[in-house]
Design a protein around this motif. Sequence first.
Motif: not given
Length: 347
Positions: A95-97, A100-101, A104-107
């Motif tokens: 879930d954490a991975k 985090l992905l 990253h996509a939002l950034l």
Amino acid sequence: MRGIGEAARASGLSVSALRFYDGAGVLVPAEVDPATGYRRYTDEQVRAARLIAGLRRVGMPVAEIARAVHDLGDPEAVRRRLDRHRHRLEDGLADAKRELLRVHALLDLEENLMTRITLPAAALAATLDAVRFAAPAGTDGPVPAGVHAETDGMTLTLVATDRYRLAAAKAAASIEGPPARAFLPLTFVDQVRAVRTGQVTLDLTAEAAKAETADGVVETKPLPFEFPDFRRLLPPGDQRKQITVDTAVLREAVAAAPATMREHEGTAYEISVLGIDPAGSVRLVAEGEWAADAASHVAVRREFLLEALDAGAAGQLVLELDGPIKPLAFRVPGDDSRFSILMPVRH
């Protein structure tokens, strides 16, 4: 028997941790000096303390640690608890991975001023169906052949107009990135609209639009057209006469009624005139009756009326009339997510 300091050194737990687990009832010392409060532990309790230290390092909750200590005499039961905790950790890591992905996509989206819209293909196609009829047929008019798309919170709004009619519809979606506005060409719209299964992901920027569907990837460049504020074209429904109609019955009546021809700027077309009868129902008004009560009539292009009825909800529609010079509006009963309007014509 071992004192608390020796038990701490032998187990890997600090003295304060041993005191905490004593207070929590997880590992109560074998003896406590009534005068000094000094705690003493057996070798078996030191073994339990080592177990506690290991479980603590892997983040097992205190309640679960207490049960593991209680089951220490049954190693298989303890192993089962360890396995369950490992599965929870693995699920939590997965879930954490994923999260985090997503971050990253939002950034990436924010950095590139991109908005990502994800929703079921069937929902997007149905929303496009509700507005497509109002889009211009050609490319030589004041409004390009396209559909306006904009995001607000978790809602995608689609709007189309050819100046003579306008249709708007909304769909709930997962939206990431900044608010977006784009005028999408009809060629792109129709390719996306043809897909009815799976998920659709729309990526929108000022320079590009991309749709990933079950049938593949479609890309285009938004048209350089500033869509007007369509919300100002229609007053609130409670300020207009609202009549609920049976969509199929009204459509059949319009299709069967004698044609009345009109011409504007060299274009000939048929019109239909709708009025309100004494019972408060909508009816088709014959040409000879127009002058009797013109204030309750509105004339619209027959072709456009049929298309608006086809694009509306099956069953019933709410028609809003406000005289011969105001737009005729169509809404779905109890649903504010879509509406369409037809501009009146002289009759």
